[in-house]
Design an enzyme around this catalytic site. Structure first.
Site, PDB file in Angstrom:
ATOM      1  N   VAL A   1     -88.953 -29.921 -14.133  1.00 46.97           N
ATOM      2  CA  VAL A   1     -87.986 -28.842 -14.390  1.00 46.97           C
ATOM      3  C   VAL A   1     -86.563 -29.376 -14.254  1.00 46.97           C
ATOM      4  O   VAL A   1     -85.707 -29.153 -15.120  1.00 46.97           O
ATOM      5  CB  VAL A   1     -88.213 -27.643 -13.433  1.00 46.97           C
ATOM      6  CG1 VAL A   1     -87.055 -26.652 -13.510  1.00 46.97           C
ATOM      7  CG2 VAL A   1     -89.534 -26.952 -13.742  1.00 46.97           C
ATOM      8  N   GLU A   2     -86.307 -30.101 -13.175  1.00 45.99           N
ATOM      9  CA  GLU A   2     -84.963 -30.660 -12.940  1.00 45.99           C
ATOM     10  C   GLU A   2     -84.571 -31.627 -14.053  1.00 45.99           C
ATOM     11  O   GLU A   2     -83.434 -31.627 -14.525  1.00 45.99           O
ATOM     12  CB  GLU A   2     -84.935 -31.383 -11.587  1.00 45.99           C
ATOM     13  CG  GLU A   2     -83.648 -32.108 -11.301  1.00 45.99           C
ATOM     14  CD  GLU A   2     -82.686 -31.338 -10.420  1.00 45.99           C
ATOM     15  OE1 GLU A   2     -81.491 -31.684 -10.445  1.00 45.99           O
ATOM     16  OE2 GLU A   2     -83.116 -30.414  -9.718  1.00 45.99           O
ATOM     17  N   SER A   3     -85.511 -32.440 -14.496  1.00 44.31           N
ATOM     18  CA  SER A   3     -85.216 -33.446 -15.526  1.00 44.31           C
ATOM     19  C   SER A   3     -84.854 -32.807 -16.859  1.00 44.31           C
ATOM     20  O   SER A   3     -83.823 -33.132 -17.450  1.00 44.31           O
ATOM     21  CB  SER A   3     -86.406 -34.399 -15.702  1.00 44.31           C
ATOM     22  OG  SER A   3     -86.615 -35.140 -14.522  1.00 44.31           O
TER      23      SER A   3
END
Length: 162
Positions: free
Chosen positions: A76-78
């Site tokens: 998700v962060e990436s």
């Protein structure tokens, strides 16, 4: 006589991770980052409005063989951070300020796909919603990431991604 430090050329890495050719010039000196490499994340769509990437379950599991929640959060962060950086503009970068994820069902094998969709693309803040599905298309997790768009110091060598 000293040899000047040369930035590594990450062209092979960019190709392996599905980065579109038109972004290579801007990412060639920095690559996709070591975590994206370790997790095996591969991008298939890459815009500020919508970014899609896959990640194998194998190699990203917790001791019981389930996809690790931290790996899902990193996915998700990436995708959210890459999308926000596409929107940031020259001399700016995205810096994550909030990340949340809700795990809905386990993933045991195969590949998961994250679809990141812009909720807000502002001048100082970007918010993206991310759904992660398994190979059968079933939702296994959903997340949201907020990135502040910050000015880079003049000395920073981080390239702008158009």
């Amino acid at each position: 006589m000293s040899t000047p430090h040369l930035s590594p050329d990450f062209t092979d890495q960019l190709n392996r991770h599905g980065i579109p050719q038109e972004l290579h010039e801007h990412l060639r000196a920095v690559g996709v980052g070591s975590l994206v490499e370790k997790l095996g994340i591969v991008f298939s769509e890459f815009t500020a409005e919508k970014t899609v990437a896959t990640m194998p379950v194998a190699g990203n599991t917790q001791p019981y063989g389930l996809l690790h929640g931290g790996a899902s959060a990193a996915l998700v962060e990436s995708v959210g951070s890459f999308a926000a950086n596409l929107h940031a503009g020259a001399g700016r970068a995205a810096a994550g300020v909030d990340l949340n994820i809700t795990h809905l069902r386990p993933a045991l094998s195969g590949t998961v796909t994250a679809t990141c969709t812009a909720v807000k693309l502002g001048k100082t803040l970007c918010v993206h919603s991310v759904d992660i599905v398994n190979d059968a298309g079933k939702l296994i997790a959903t997340g949201r990431i907020t990135n502040a768009l910050i000015d880079l110091p003049k000395s920073a060598s981080v390239p702008h991604v158009p």
